[in-house]
Design a protein around this motif. Structure first.
Motif: not given
Length: 72
Positions: A49-72
């Motif tokens: 069994w896992v706690s919902g809190r721990d699952v949400l923390r895990y997902l937040e820690a593994k979250a990815e952000l889209k990288q934008t490439n600005h070539s100005d």
């Protein structure tokens, strides 16, 4: 018994492996990876069994952000 809501994880609830796999739509392999990455669990009899809190923390820690490439 309440109907399971796909994708919904409540911080103040506990989830069995099977319920979490169903709710998140993940594979056994991804579940194993979560445990290997350090997701805390509690063994009750033969079930994990896992706690919902721990699952949400895990997902937040593994979250990815889209990288934008600005070539100005």
């Amino acid at each position: 018994m309440a109907r399971q809501k796909p994708g919904v994880i409540q911080a103040d609830e506990a989830y069995s492996k099977q319920e979490l796999i169903q709710r998140l739509g993940i594979s056994q392999k991804f579940w194993d990876q979560m445990l290997n990455d350090g997701l805390p669990y509690t063994r009750v009899g033969k079930a994990r069994w896992v706690s919902g809190r721990d699952v949400l923390r895990y997902l937040e820690a593994k979250a990815e952000l889209k990288q934008t490439n600005h070539s100005d």
